[in-house]
Scaffold this active site. Structure first.
Site, PDB file in Angstrom:
ATOM      1  N   HIS A  32       0.845  -1.192   0.000  1.00 11.80           N
ATOM      2  CA  HIS A  32       0.000   0.000   0.000  1.00 11.80           C
ATOM      3  C   HIS A  32       0.882   1.244   0.000  1.00 11.80           C
ATOM      4  O   HIS A  32       2.092   1.159   0.228  1.00 11.80           O
ATOM      5  CB  HIS A  32      -0.907  -0.009   1.238  1.00 11.80           C
ATOM      6  CG  HIS A  32      -0.108  -0.008   2.502  1.00 11.80           C
ATOM      7  ND1 HIS A  32       0.359  -1.190   3.079  1.00 11.80           N
ATOM      8  CD2 HIS A  32       0.361   0.995   3.280  1.00 11.80           C
ATOM      9  CE1 HIS A  32       1.074  -0.876   4.169  1.00 11.80           C
ATOM     10  NE2 HIS A  32       1.080   0.442   4.296  1.00 11.80           N
TER      11      HIS A  32
ATOM     12  N   HIS B 196       6.493   6.616  -1.216  1.00 10.47           N
ATOM     13  CA  HIS B 196       7.224   5.402  -1.557  1.00 10.47           C
ATOM     14  C   HIS B 196       6.376   4.187  -1.191  1.00 10.47           C
ATOM     15  O   HIS B 196       5.404   4.301  -0.445  1.00 10.47           O
ATOM     16  CB  HIS B 196       8.559   5.339  -0.808  1.00 10.47           C
ATOM     17  CG  HIS B 196       8.376   5.191   0.671  1.00 10.47           C
ATOM     18  ND1 HIS B 196       8.068   6.252   1.494  1.00 10.47           N
ATOM     19  CD2 HIS B 196       8.416   4.097   1.461  1.00 10.47           C
ATOM     20  CE1 HIS B 196       7.950   5.813   2.735  1.00 10.47           C
ATOM     21  NE2 HIS B 196       8.144   4.503   2.745  1.00 10.47           N
TER      22      HIS B 196
END
Length: 137
Positions: free
Chosen positions: A40, A125
């Site tokens: 995620h 990220h």
């Protein structure tokens, strides 16, 4: 319970990240790889909180308008750096300015519920794994 806010990833992106993990895993590095089903994009780590805080938090987050983002997978990296790595990640490119605006809206929405933003700047990220103690590169 441990809380964070995040964006789910489309299945093709998860598949590409899983393939990247497999290529890296073949190198035999001492890394605890993230479960590919749970990959995620974290917007804000909230930490430990009582279950009673979840419903008001979800209501505030649901008020943030949904948008479609054009994001791209970027290069591999490591926090704090490659020697020694702690976190192995994939960076993001594309509409990162729009993503940062959404992340800022999340921070504003969580503040009335007592959650504070991290002191570090938001660095979009996707975490692939965390290096074990014996990792040095």
């Amino acid at each position: 319970m441990r809380l964070f806010t995040a964006l789910e990833l489309p299945a093709p992106v998860r598949a590409e990240l899983t393939a990247t993990q497999e290529r890296l895993r073949a190198g035999g590095h001492p890394v605890r790889w993230a479960d590919s089903a749970g990959l995620h994009l974290t917007l804000q780590f909230l930490g430990e909180a009582d279950e009673a805080r979840v419903a008001p938090l979800v209501a505030r987050l649901a008020a943030i308008p949904a948008v479609t983002l054009g994001l791209e997978l970027g290069p591999l990296g490591a926090f704090p750096n490659a020697r020694p790595p702690r976190v192995i990640w994939v960076g993001l490119g594309g509409e990162t300015t729009a993503l940062a605006r959404i992340q800022a809206q999340v921070v504003v929405a969580t503040a009335p519920e007592g959650f504070t933003p991290e002191p570090r700047a938001f660095t979009p990220h996707l975490t692939l794994g965390r290096a074990r103690q014996e990792a040095t590169a």
